[in-house]
Design a protein around this motif. Structure first.
Motif, PDB file in Angstrom:
ATOM      1  N   GLU A 168      -7.312  -2.585  -7.919  1.00 61.97           N
ATOM      2  CA  GLU A 168      -7.686  -3.522  -6.865  1.00 61.97           C
ATOM      3  C   GLU A 168      -9.099  -4.058  -7.056  1.00 61.97           C
ATOM      4  O   GLU A 168      -9.951  -3.898  -6.185  1.00 61.97           O
TER       5      GLU A 168
ATOM      6  N   ALA B 204     -10.220  -6.572  -4.201  1.00 65.79           N
ATOM      7  CA  ALA B 204      -9.780  -6.342  -2.816  1.00 65.79           C
ATOM      8  C   ALA B 204     -10.925  -6.380  -1.809  1.00 65.79           C
ATOM      9  O   ALA B 204     -10.709  -6.604  -0.626  1.00 65.79           O
TER      10      ALA B 204
ATOM     11  N   SER C  11       0.845  -1.195   0.000  1.00 65.95           N
ATOM     12  CA  SER C  11       0.000   0.000   0.000  1.00 65.95           C
ATOM     13  C   SER C  11       0.879   1.243   0.000  1.00 65.95           C
ATOM     14  O   SER C  11       1.877   1.294   0.710  1.00 65.95           O
TER      15      SER C  11
ATOM     16  N   HIS D  43      -3.406  -6.812  -4.805  1.00 58.90           N
ATOM     17  CA  HIS D  43      -2.801  -7.001  -3.491  1.00 58.90           C
ATOM     18  C   HIS D  43      -2.276  -8.423  -3.357  1.00 58.90           C
ATOM     19  O   HIS D  43      -1.275  -8.675  -2.711  1.00 58.90           O
TER      20      HIS D  43
END
Ligand SMILES: Nc1ncnc2c1ncn2[C@@H]1O[C@H](COP(=O)(O)OP(=O)(O)O)[C@@H](O)[C@H]1O
Ligand SMILES: [Mg+2]
Lengths: 274, 256
Positions: free
Chosen positions: B173, B176, B39, B206
């Motif tokens: 993402e 996610a 991140s 991720h």
């Protein structure tokens, strides 16, 4: 068995958060009491006398303000007409300021502002209009328009406009930001984003605020009418001054009935759209 | 043939936060690329520079003959029309129906006025229903989006981007917020779109294992710098640890 458990490690260097929290509440409570005492000393207000006089005030107003047979004709002669005028004015003024506030708020939101400087300016202007009390607006506008329904109209307009602009900006930023981003990313232009993204996603929340302002404005319009000498406020003031308490009481009752009716209606509308 | 080229791109937010440093890569038409990294490493910033939701501070970006960094307002619209985008939180107009959200993908192609009043042609509607069918959403077409599950919402997001007839789809993402089995459905759809329609896809992910499984190429990002760019089978464990700046045994992927 708790005596068998070994103590868990705790950071020891600081006062426990629990103690801190307790202290904060105590200080807050003592602070409120101190402010109450200080302010009543300054304003020369005796709470005991104040509370003692409540029952007397209630009995006095109950006996005086009960409409009697001689006050009923005022209902159809003047009260209903004036009430209608005041209510209509409040609705019109709220609708009018809502339209302006919506256009204006688009320049102030994070996602739709055209440039940061204008966004800043919009917020400042809205806050200026909002923070001048409507009664002050009336007194200023009274000089321009005199005893005219426009005085009340513009006073309510400015305050409502300021308030709605601010709440619209916050509502739109909260509800619409994500879909606005997606529509921008797909190549939609400004107006398409407004009509296809912001309006459908935020409309219900915005309308809910407008309904709330209509309710508030009907109450405020009464007060403003007393000062500017228009609408239902004028008649209430006039009945009081001519010691016609029965008719004044009747006026109050009709106002309360109207406000409650409006509240019920807007609750129904809210339930339907949200 | 490259469809996208980054040449020494840097991005600094508010003159303070350095998000990207000297990023260069080139992506060919039809590739399926995963960008991985912790991140704050700058994954979203890379995607947003491509469709100018964010302006790069330095360097050049070429997309499909467009000089992205110097594009004017009209050119930006042309670029955005050709670049679909899918978001972690779907970013739909939740109070509108599925079909309306899908048709929003056409707004970039429409005049202001027909966009405002929402006038869509019959072929556009037909195309929207075809896309919905392909993504298994026919049943949901007239439902309001706030009634859908996360996986269904993401499929609406995909449908909306397909409606643009894009050359490139950016996915920030995309899985996610989804559970593993729904994630698989979404990844399979994206992979399928890439294979059958030839649309280039760039995904921020991720999950390293998902990236390794689906992507044809992996770009590893750490603190705004590229530390790996190559096929998944050459990505060493030690490189993964370098990307996430972690030690052996600290990553969930180490367990497997
Ligand atoms: N709009 C913004 N304003 C200021 N800083 C930002 C903004 N967006 C991202 N950043 C900063 O840029 C860096 C990279 O962020 P981002 O691209 O979102 O990373 P990732 O998507 O990999 O989590 C982070 O340090 C983040 O705080
Ligand atoms: Mg991100």
């Amino acid at each position: 068995m708790s005596h068998n458990l070994s103590k868990a490690a705790r950071p020891a260097n600081q006062t426990s958060v629990f103690v801190k929290r307790k202290r904060m509440y105590t200080f807050f409570f003592l602070g409120v009491i101190a402010i109450m005492i200080a302010s009543s000393l300054i304003a020369n207000f005796d709470y005991i006398v104040g509370i003692k006089s409540i029952p007397k005030a209630i009995t006095w107003s109950l006996t005086k303000f009960i409409p009697n047979s001689s006050s009923w004709h005022w209902l159809t002669d003047e009260i209903l007409k004036a009430l209608f005028e005041t209510a209509l004015m409040s609705v019109a003024v709220t609708a009018c300021s809502a339209v302006f506030a919506f256009a204006f708020s688009l320049l102030g939101t994070r996602t739709t502002k055209i440039n940061p400087l204008i966004g800043r300016a919009v917020r400042i202007i809205a806050s200026f209009f909002r923070n001048i009390p409507d009664v002050a607006w009336v007194l200023v506008l009274f000089m321009a328009f005199g005893q005219n329904i426009l005085t009340g109209f513009f006073a309510l307009f400015f305050v409502t406009f300021g308030l709605l602009t601010r709440t619209f900006i916050e509502t739109i930023d909260e509800i619409s930001a994500s879909c606005v981003e997606a529509l921008h990313a797909s190549g939609a232009n400004y107006m398409q984003v407004v009509f296809r993204g912001i309006i459908p996603s935020s409309a219900a929340a915005l309308i809910s605020w407008v309904l709330y302002m209509i309710e508030t404005n009907i109450r405020n319009a009464t007060l403003i009418g007393i000062i500017s000498g228009t609408g239902i406020g004028f008649w209430f003031n006039w009945f009081l001054k001519s010691l016609n308490y029965g008719a004044a009481g009747l006026t109050l009752i009709t106002i309360v009935v109207l406000v409650i009716a409006i509240e019920i209606t807007s609750t129904q509308i809210r339930r339907a759209i949200l | 043939m490259p469809i996208l080229e980054f040449k020494n791109v840097s991005k600094t937010y508010n003159n303070v936060t350095k998000a990207l440093t000297d990023i260069s890569f080139s992506i060919n038409s039809g590739e399926f690329v995963a960008i991985i990294g912790p991140s704050g490493s700058g994954k979203s910033t890379i995607l947003r520079c491509i469709n100018r939701l964010v302006d790069a501070t330095q360097g050049g970006i070429i997309f499909d003959e467009f000089d992205v960094c110097h594009a004017n307002k009209n050119e930006i619209r042309q670029i955005r029309k050709k670049v679909g985008m899918i978001f972690q939180h779907y970013n739909l107009v939740e109070r509108l129906s599925v079909i309306e959200n899908v048709l929003h993908g056409r707004l970039g192609h429409k005049s202001t006025i027909s966009g405002i009043i929402g006038r869509y042609t019959e072929p556009e509607k037909e195309q929207a229903f075809q896309i919905l069918e392909k993504l298994g959403l026919t049943e949901q077409a007239y439902k309001r989006c706030d009634e859908l599950s996360g996986g269904q919402k993401q499929r609406v997001g995909i449908a909306r981007s397909l409606m643009q007839e894009p050359n490139l789809i950016l996915c920030d993402e995309p899985i996610a917020s989804l559970d593993p089995s729904t994630s698989k459905v979404i990844m399979d759809h994206l992979s399928n779109i890439n294979k059958t329609m030839g649309i280039t896809c760039i995904l921020n992910l991720h999950q390293v294992d998902v990236a390794l499984k689906y992507a044809g190429r992996i770009i590893g990002l750490t603190s705004g710098k590229i530390v790996y760019d190559g096929p998944p089978n050459q990505l060493l464990k030690s490189t993964i640890h370098e990307i996430y700046q972690s030690n052996e045994g600290e990553l969930i992927t180490d367990v497997a």
